[in-house]
Enzyme design. Structure first.
Site, short mmCIF file in Angstrom:
data_model
loop_
_atom_site.label_atom_id
_atom_site.label_comp_id
_atom_site.label_asym_id
_atom_site.label_seq_id
_atom_site.Cartn_x
_atom_site.Cartn_y
_atom_site.Cartn_z
N HIS A 20 -31.99 -20.59 10.69
CA HIS A 20 -31.45 -20.61 9.33
C HIS A 20 -29.93 -20.46 9.34
O HIS A 20 -29.39 -19.60 10.02
CB HIS A 20 -32.05 -19.49 8.48
CG HIS A 20 -33.50 -19.65 8.23
ND1 HIS A 20 -34.02 -20.67 7.47
CD2 HIS A 20 -34.56 -18.94 8.66
CE1 HIS A 20 -35.33 -20.57 7.43
NE2 HIS A 20 -35.69 -19.52 8.15
N TYR A 121 -13.93 -41.23 13.02
CA TYR A 121 -14.29 -39.97 12.35
C TYR A 121 -15.77 -39.90 12.03
O TYR A 121 -16.18 -39.24 11.07
CB TYR A 121 -13.45 -39.78 11.08
CG TYR A 121 -11.97 -39.68 11.35
CD1 TYR A 121 -11.40 -38.48 11.72
CD2 TYR A 121 -11.15 -40.81 11.25
CE1 TYR A 121 -10.04 -38.39 11.99
CE2 TYR A 121 -9.79 -40.73 11.51
CZ TYR A 121 -9.24 -39.52 11.87
OH TYR A 121 -7.90 -39.43 12.14
#
Length: 129
Positions: A20, A121
């Site tokens: 998580h 990118y």
């Protein structure tokens, strides 16, 4: 023997350790090496595999909440490429930020998967929920 899904044991091991709120970087071929981060290098030749192919393999079994990319991605790639990355992120909230801020997130990742992608990118940081 695993015959379906991700069969690369290094990728599987890395994915199993993401919990998580942890992050995972999916990087292009030119992304800098980060010695403090476990890296699974899947690059074979220029363009193989792509970041999108890796996302397509990971995200069907990924409980993610957000994807970060450099805002420079939008100015260096056409709408078709941008749409392809958006589709590959499968509805995850996408946040674009300056490339330097993006790179500041990298040291906090559980790991990095390097691809052979050459998209300008075209790096993604996935955040698990």
């Amino acid at each position: 023997m695993i015959i379906q899904g991700i069969v690369n044991p290094h990728v599987q091991s890395l994915l199993c350790r993401v919990r998580h709120t942890n992050s995972l970087v999916i990087a292009d071929a030119a992304f800098p090496f980060w010695p403090q981060i476990e890296t699974v290098d899947l690059s074979l030749v220029r363009g193989i595999p792509t970041v999108i192919q890796v996302l397509d393999a990971i995200l069907p079994n990924w409980k993610g909440g957000e994807a970060f990319m450099a805002e420079e991605f939008t100015s260096h790639n056409d709408r078709t490429q941008q749409a392809a990355f958006k589709r590959a992120c499968r509805g995850l909230k996408m946040t674009f930020e300056p490339h330097l801020e993006f790179k500041n997130r990298v040291p906090h990742a559980i790991g990095l998967i390097r691809t052979g992608d050459t998209t300008a990118y075209g790096n993604v940081i996935l955040i698990s929920v």
